[in-house]
Design a protein around this motif. Structure first.
Motif, PDB file in Angstrom:
ATOM      1  N   ARG A  12       8.825  12.106  -5.502  1.00  0.00           N
ATOM      2  CA  ARG A  12       7.835  14.023  -5.522  1.00  0.00           C
ATOM      3  C   ARG A  12       7.220  14.816  -4.612  1.00  0.00           C
ATOM      4  O   ARG A  12       7.792  15.766  -4.993  1.00  0.00           O
ATOM      5  N   GLU A  13       6.512  14.060  -3.291  1.00  0.00           N
ATOM      6  CA  GLU A  13       5.713  14.625  -2.235  1.00  0.00           C
ATOM      7  C   GLU A  13       7.455  15.232  -1.877  1.00  0.00           C
ATOM      8  O   GLU A  13       7.322  15.886  -1.120  1.00  0.00           O
ATOM      9  N   GLU A  14       8.521  14.517  -1.151  1.00  0.00           N
ATOM     10  CA  GLU A  14      10.059  15.086  -0.889  1.00  0.00           C
ATOM     11  C   GLU A  14      10.060  16.351  -1.289  1.00  0.00           C
ATOM     12  O   GLU A  14      10.644  17.143  -0.877  1.00  0.00           O
ATOM     13  N   ALA A  15      10.010  16.350  -2.834  1.00  0.00           N
ATOM     14  CA  ALA A  15      10.518  17.473  -3.265  1.00  0.00           C
ATOM     15  C   ALA A  15       9.754  18.266  -3.277  1.00  0.00           C
ATOM     16  O   ALA A  15      10.719  19.710  -3.411  1.00  0.00           O
ATOM     17  N   ASP A  37       0.897  -0.913   0.013  1.00  0.00           N
ATOM     18  CA  ASP A  37       0.360  -0.431   0.053  1.00  0.00           C
ATOM     19  C   ASP A  37       0.795   1.239  -0.539  1.00  0.00           C
ATOM     20  O   ASP A  37       0.565   2.095  -0.354  1.00  0.00           O
ATOM     21  N   LYS A  38       2.008   0.824   0.185  1.00  0.00           N
ATOM     22  CA  LYS A  38       2.863   2.514   0.198  1.00  0.00           C
ATOM     23  C   LYS A  38       3.272   2.748  -1.442  1.00  0.00           C
ATOM     24  O   LYS A  38       3.120   1.954  -2.146  1.00  0.00           O
ATOM     25  N   PRO A  39       3.330   4.061  -1.330  1.00  0.00           N
ATOM     26  CA  PRO A  39       3.564   5.040  -2.795  1.00  0.00           C
ATOM     27  C   PRO A  39       4.682   5.105  -3.588  1.00  0.00           C
ATOM     28  O   PRO A  39       5.596   4.226  -2.644  1.00  0.00           O
TER      29      PRO A  39
END
Length: 130
Positions: free
Chosen positions: A12-15, A3-5
């Motif tokens: 991209r989220e961290e960026a 279920d982990k992205p």
């Protein structure tokens, strides 16, 4: 499946978080890593498609080879039988002699033996006239 992205999504989220905190150098590095991962995935996808097409082509070539091998075997047998019939013909006309020469040009010793054996089996042994 987890279920982990996906790794790219996480990069991209961290960026985006880094940009929000004005860490643009880290954000650019994360975006670059995500871009490279996507490029590698795209390349791998195309390589998989090419491998599938290669496998299909190989299957077709294998079927063609088998068909040609069977046809070659049928032709070889026909040549051997024709040679055997001419070998068996004791009248030995000039035309039969010429036909034998033509067939001998494509037959090896084993093919000649098989042709002669076929003729003996089919027509009986050659008889010597007194």
């Amino acid at each position: 499946m987890s279920d982990k992205p996906d790794l790219v999504e996480r990069l991209r989220e961290e960026a985006d978080l880094c940009r929000a905190e004005t860490a643009t150098d880290v954000a650019e590095l994360l975006d670059e890593a995500a871009d490279q991962i996507e490029n590698i995935r795209g390349h791998a996808f195309h390589q998989e498609r090419r491998a599938e097409e290669f496998d299909k082509g190989l299957d077709i070539a294998t079927a063609d080879y088998r068909s040609l091998s069977a046809e070659t075997e049928r032709l070889r047998t026909a040549i051997e039988h024709a040679y055997g019939a001419l070998w068996r013909d004791t009248r030995s006309s000039p035309i039969a002699s010429e036909a034998r020469k033509i067939l001998l040009a494509v037959l090896d010793r084993e093919g000649q033996r098989r042709g002669a054996q076929w003729a003996q089996d089919r027509f009986g042994p050659v008889r010597k006239w007194p």
